[in-house]
Motif scaffolding. Structure first.
Motif, PDB file in Angstrom:
ATOM      1  N   TYR B 279       0.841  -1.199   0.000  1.00  0.00           N
ATOM      2  CA  TYR B 279       0.000   0.000   0.000  1.00  0.00           C
ATOM      3  C   TYR B 279       0.876   1.249   0.000  1.00  0.00           C
ATOM      4  N   THR B 280       1.966   1.210   0.784  1.00  0.00           N
ATOM      5  CA  THR B 280       2.851   2.371   0.850  1.00  0.00           C
ATOM      6  C   THR B 280       3.491   2.632  -0.513  1.00  0.00           C
ATOM      7  N   GLY B 281       3.641   1.560  -1.316  1.00  0.00           N
ATOM      8  CA  GLY B 281       4.179   1.724  -2.666  1.00  0.00           C
ATOM      9  C   GLY B 281       3.356   2.709  -3.495  1.00  0.00           C
ATOM     10  N   ILE B 282       2.055   2.769  -3.224  1.00  0.00           N
ATOM     11  CA  ILE B 282       1.191   3.715  -3.950  1.00  0.00           C
ATOM     12  C   ILE B 282       1.609   5.147  -3.633  1.00  0.00           C
ATOM     13  N   ILE B 283       1.880   5.412  -2.348  1.00  0.00           N
ATOM     14  CA  ILE B 283       2.310   6.759  -1.952  1.00  0.00           C
ATOM     15  C   ILE B 283       3.656   7.074  -2.590  1.00  0.00           C
ATOM     16  N   VAL B 284       4.560   6.093  -2.524  1.00  0.00           N
ATOM     17  CA  VAL B 284       5.895   6.287  -3.105  1.00  0.00           C
ATOM     18  C   VAL B 284       5.765   6.649  -4.578  1.00  0.00           C
ATOM     19  N   ALA B 285       4.964   5.889  -5.306  1.00  0.00           N
ATOM     20  CA  ALA B 285       4.827   6.121  -6.748  1.00  0.00           C
ATOM     21  C   ALA B 285       4.226   7.491  -7.036  1.00  0.00           C
ATOM     22  N   MET B 286       3.214   7.882  -6.249  1.00  0.00           N
ATOM     23  CA  MET B 286       2.571   9.164  -6.498  1.00  0.00           C
ATOM     24  C   MET B 286       3.507  10.327  -6.171  1.00  0.00           C
ATOM     25  N   LEU B 287       4.244  10.216  -5.046  1.00  0.00           N
ATOM     26  CA  LEU B 287       5.184  11.276  -4.690  1.00  0.00           C
ATOM     27  C   LEU B 287       6.273  11.397  -5.749  1.00  0.00           C
ATOM     28  N   ALA B 288       6.581  10.270  -6.409  1.00  0.00           N
ATOM     29  CA  ALA B 288       7.614  10.267  -7.444  1.00  0.00           C
ATOM     30  C   ALA B 288       7.062  10.715  -8.790  1.00  0.00           C
ATOM     31  N   LEU B 289       5.806  11.117  -8.820  1.00  0.00           N
ATOM     32  CA  LEU B 289       5.136  11.490 -10.080  1.00  0.00           C
ATOM     33  C   LEU B 289       5.248  10.368 -11.105  1.00  0.00           C
ATOM     34  N   LEU B 290       5.248   9.132 -10.614  1.00  0.00           N
ATOM     35  CA  LEU B 290       5.295   7.920 -11.439  1.00  0.00           C
ATOM     36  C   LEU B 290       6.597   7.779 -12.225  1.00  0.00           C
ATOM     37  N   HIS B 291       7.621   8.553 -11.868  1.00  0.00           N
ATOM     38  CA  HIS B 291       8.901   8.426 -12.562  1.00  0.00           C
ATOM     39  C   HIS B 291       9.774   7.381 -11.844  1.00  0.00           C
ATOM     40  N   PRO B 292      10.319   6.395 -12.603  1.00  0.00           N
ATOM     41  CA  PRO B 292      11.063   5.296 -11.970  1.00  0.00           C
ATOM     42  C   PRO B 292      12.240   5.763 -11.109  1.00  0.00           C
ATOM     43  N   LEU B 293      12.981   6.756 -11.567  1.00  0.00           N
ATOM     44  CA  LEU B 293      14.114   7.222 -10.763  1.00  0.00           C
ATOM     45  C   LEU B 293      13.611   8.039  -9.575  1.00  0.00           C
ATOM     46  N   VAL B 295      11.046   7.274  -7.995  1.00  0.00           N
ATOM     47  CA  VAL B 295      10.598   6.276  -7.025  1.00  0.00           C
ATOM     48  C   VAL B 295      11.701   6.006  -5.999  1.00  0.00           C
ATOM     49  N   VAL B 296      12.948   5.961  -6.457  1.00  0.00           N
ATOM     50  CA  VAL B 296      14.059   5.705  -5.537  1.00  0.00           C
ATOM     51  C   VAL B 296      14.125   6.813  -4.483  1.00  0.00           C
ATOM     52  N   VAL B 297      14.053   8.055  -4.949  1.00  0.00           N
ATOM     53  CA  VAL B 297      14.106   9.194  -4.030  1.00  0.00           C
ATOM     54  C   VAL B 297      12.923   9.157  -3.067  1.00  0.00           C
ATOM     55  N   ALA B 298      11.724   8.944  -3.639  1.00  0.00           N
ATOM     56  CA  ALA B 298      10.512   8.937  -2.810  1.00  0.00           C
ATOM     57  C   ALA B 298      10.558   7.801  -1.792  1.00  0.00           C
ATOM     58  N   ALA B 299      11.071   6.628  -2.218  1.00  0.00           N
ATOM     59  CA  ALA B 299      11.139   5.488  -1.304  1.00  0.00           C
ATOM     60  C   ALA B 299      12.077   5.796  -0.147  1.00  0.00           C
ATOM     61  N   LEU B 300      13.209   6.448  -0.441  1.00  0.00           N
ATOM     62  CA  LEU B 300      14.143   6.821   0.622  1.00  0.00           C
ATOM     63  C   LEU B 300      13.481   7.803   1.584  1.00  0.00           C
ATOM     64  N   PHE B 301      12.738   8.760   1.018  1.00  0.00           N
ATOM     65  CA  PHE B 301      12.027   9.749   1.829  1.00  0.00           C
ATOM     66  C   PHE B 301      10.997   9.076   2.741  1.00  0.00           C
ATOM     67  N   VAL B 302      10.172   8.226   2.137  1.00  0.00           N
ATOM     68  CA  VAL B 302       9.111   7.562   2.907  1.00  0.00           C
ATOM     69  C   VAL B 302       9.709   6.635   3.962  1.00  0.00           C
ATOM     70  N   ALA B 303      10.747   5.873   3.575  1.00  0.00           N
ATOM     71  CA  ALA B 303      11.399   4.982   4.538  1.00  0.00           C
ATOM     72  C   ALA B 303      11.989   5.800   5.685  1.00  0.00           C
ATOM     73  N   GLY B 304      12.591   6.957   5.341  1.00  0.00           N
ATOM     74  CA  GLY B 304      13.165   7.822   6.363  1.00  0.00           C
ATOM     75  C   GLY B 304      12.112   8.293   7.346  1.00  0.00           C
ATOM     76  N   ILE B 305      10.936   8.650   6.819  1.00  0.00           N
ATOM     77  CA  ILE B 305       9.851   9.099   7.701  1.00  0.00           C
ATOM     78  C   ILE B 305       9.459   7.984   8.679  1.00  0.00           C
ATOM     79  N   PHE B 306       9.336   6.760   8.150  1.00  0.00           N
ATOM     80  CA  PHE B 306       8.929   5.649   9.022  1.00  0.00           C
ATOM     81  C   PHE B 306       9.992   5.348  10.075  1.00  0.00           C
ATOM     82  N   VAL B 307      11.249   5.226   9.622  1.00  0.00           N
ATOM     83  CA  VAL B 307      12.338   4.920  10.553  1.00  0.00           C
ATOM     84  C   VAL B 307      12.484   6.044  11.565  1.00  0.00           C
TER      85      VAL B 307
END
Lengths: 315, 348
Positions: B279-293, B295-307
């Motif tokens: 489910y969190t992948g949906i947020i990651v993808a949307m924050l990344a504006l659906l751009h694959p690269l 997604v990496v930035v957004a995933a790091l951001f989202v993971a950072g927020i959780f950690v």
């Protein structure tokens, strides 16, 4: 087979089915109103969690039970307003906004619960709605205990279905709501406010979703715990499709579904439950919803403008 | 009010609104921490410190980002084609199951078995999404509901597997699977640092998906189908077959999250392998504006927020659910900002 028959002729089974159907009826009607006006509301799951929490919390703080229902309704309307603002005038993706609302409402409810009760190990209980036998009718054998010894909130769920059906098909307001869901441009040409009608439908519908959630804490379980909505919202979305966007059929679908749910719990206690893993019984409602979707999709009468944003002056 | 499309949005418009969205998210988070009785800016500082403040924190963030890159890519690929895959959670578990099944069978040929675990996972995940997509293309069944509902079925299936057929006989009765062989674990990227090759694999996947979208015919077709399926069909693009290919890719990517969590981090399968990565992948993808690269930035951001929120919660006593609220608010503001960067609101 014998076991199944015995389950089907017991009044307590049908009483349970009606009870399980009640929150689904509230939420399904809520979703139906939104979709009839042309807006898919995927916020339903989270709004149900929010309603379950706010309704329970209000009663926990000392409000009467119906006060809890009102608070839940209001909290649902608030999230409905947010959903409607983003999807109707701004025309943003109904999928993304809906999922965002579900996440926001769920997280906010959990956050507030943790904040209000930081150190609880067992969730506190409230005095829930008690069964209210209808005079005379509840004395009828079989039907009395099955249908007429429910809580007030259950009667309200079925009453609401009647009201929603009447409003949708017998009043100018209902006609207007259906019109903006079918052909918003034509509705606008008739002088109807597409934005206003759609927003109103989403706000009211979301209120009913929250009441569906509140049913869980105020009438079924008497306390709030995490994951208690557990996919019921998604099932209601399937029920709207199954009911072909009609309140009567949607209620029928909800009761049928609830009967399966009540049945699987009872089947687990028979010799079948000893052979088959309990997870299969728990998965049955979800599998059934998918199957129902496949069967009904062939002749579904989808509102023509569902998920199509309307922007004045754009063709 | 009505919306008016802006043909060529200015840079200020295109980047200003997303920046405003982030500022607004920070504001909401501050207000919530104040409501929770904590010092607003201290809370945000604690989140940042908890996510990046030490070597251990950074490694934890990178590890947490790994499955999110995979599920984020899965969602981004699908949403690009307007294929609403909300079932990344189920596909992740399908991948994890396959990883454990192949990883616990005795072969003795490690160099063959580890890639096969990954391939098996991809196949399982792809298959899981193929069902809903065929239902969509054949019978017109909305994939949002079917993929969502199937998440629950899959989780119950996993629950049965770890209590039954895959249960660890040495697990002291805990519902978890037999662990995969030590030799079959993904190696660490740098000796001595707790970061496995799943992260490297995720980065490679992001680059490959980006190349696919930017340089191949399929990438072009996916974009065309997403922008306007009717026009794409009219232009001779086989829409259904593009949707099926997208589904296989998306499901496979999500399954790699399960593969990397099992083979890289946990070593075995449990019911709570994923705390909602799908489910969190949906947020990651949307924050990344659906751009694959992105997604990496957004995933790091989202993971950072959780950690960061985990450690902040321990220090400041604000419930960790603050992280989920923050992300939901960020998502909604970001969608709104994107809308406003392309449309002008006209009041009349």
């Amino acid at each position: 087979m014998m076991a199944l028959w015995e389950i089907l002729i017991s009044a307590s089974f049908w009483a349970a089915a009606i009870r399980i159907a009640s929150p689904l009826i509230f939420a399904t009607l809520g979703e139906l109103i939104c979709e009839r006006a042309g807006v898919l509301n995927l916020g339903i799951e989270g709004i149900m969690v929010m309603g379950a929490f706010t309704g329970w919390f209000a009663v926990y703080l000392g409000l009467p039970l119906w006060g809890g229902v009102a608070v839940a309704f209001a909290s649902g309307m608030l999230f409905g307003l947010l959903h409607a603002t983003l999807t109707v005038p701004f025309g943003l993706s109904q999928h993304v906004v809906g999922l965002g609302i579900t996440l926001l409402a769920t997280a906010t409810a959990y956050f507030a619960y943790r904040l209000a009760l930081p150190q609880v190990t067992s969730p506190p209980r409230i005095d829930p709605f008690q069964p209210l036998p209808v005079p005379i009718l509840s004395d009828i054998p079989f039907f009395g205990p099955a249908l007429f010894t429910q809580t007030a909130l259950t009667y309200a769920a079925f009453g609401l279905a009647l009201v929603v059906g009447l409003v949708l098909y017998r009043t100018p307001l209902g006609l207007a709501v259906r019109a903006v869901g079918e052909n918003p441009a034509a509705a606008a040409a008739q002088g109807l406010s597409v934005t206003g009608l759609r927003m109103g439908a989403v706000i009211i519908g979301s209120g009913f979703m929250a009441v569906g959630g509140a049913f869980l804490t105020l009438s079924a379980f008497s306390s709030f715990f995490f994951d208690m909505v557990n996919g019921r919202g998604w099932i209601c979305i399937a029920l709207v499709v199954f009911g072909a966007w009609r309140p009567g059929k949607a209620v029928l679908g909800a009761v049928l579904f609830a009967a399966f749910d009540a049945g699987q719990v009872r089947l687990q206690q028979t010799e079948l439950g000893a052979v088959l893993p309990y997870q299969l019984f728990l998965a049955l409602p979800f599998i059934l919803s998918i199957v129902a979707l496949v069967i009904m999709s062939r002749r579904a009468e989808v509102p023509a403008a569902l998920m199509v944003p309307y922007n004045k002056g754009e063709r | 009010m009505r919306l008016e499309a802006i043909p060529n949005p200015s840079h200020l418009r295109r980047y200003g609104f997303p920046a405003l969205a982030i500022a607004a998210t920070v504001l909401v988070a501050s207000v919530l921490s104040w409501v929770a009785g904590a010092e607003p800016f201290a809370t945000l500082g604690l989140i940042v410190k908890g996510a990046t403040g030490s070597r251990l924190a950074i490694l934890e963030t990178l590890n947490r980002a790994t499955p999110l890159i995979f599920t984020g890519l899965a969602v981004a690929v699908a949403f690009r084609a307007k294929l609403w895959n909300i079932g990344a959670e189920a596909q992740l578990y399908a991948g994890a199951v396959m990883t454990v099944v192949i990883g616990t069978s005795a072969w003795g040929v490690v160099w063959l078995q580890l890639p096969l675990m990954a391939l098996g996972a991809v196949a399982a995940g792809a298959l899981v999404l193929l069902g809903p997509v065929l239902l969509k293309t054949r019978f017109g069944v909305d994939e949002v509901v079917t993929t969502l509902l199937f998440n629950f079925v899959m989780l119950l299936f996993v629950s049965w597997l770890v209590e039954g057929p895959l249960k660890d006989p040495m697990g002291m009765g805990w519902p978890k699977s037999t662990p995969i062989d030590r030799d079959l674990r993904l190696p660490r990227m740098v000796e001595g640092l707790r970061l496995h090759w799943g992260f490297g694999l995720a980065l490679i996947a992001a680059v490959l998906v980006w190349l696919m979208q930017a340089r191949t015919v399929l990438g072009y077709e996916i974009r065309a189908v997403g922008q306007n399926a009717r026009a794409a069909r009219f232009a001779g693009i086989p829409v259904n077959s593009v949707l099926v290919k997208t589904a296989l890719l998306s499901g496979g990517l999500a399954a790699l999250a399960g593969f990397s969590e099992v083979a890289g981090l946990k070593g075995h399968l449990t019911r709570d392998l994923s705390p909602g990565f799908g489910y969190t992948g949906i947020i990651v993808a949307m924050l990344a504006l659906l751009h694959p690269l992105g997604v990496v930035v957004a995933a790091l951001f989202v993971a950072g927020i959780f950690v960061g929120a985990d450690s902040m919660s321990r220090a400041a006593g604000v419930p960790t659910y603050l992280a989920d609220i923050l992300l939901a608010v960020a998502l909604l503001f970001m969608v709104l900002a994107l809308g406003l960067s392309r449309y002008r609101v006209v009041w009349k």
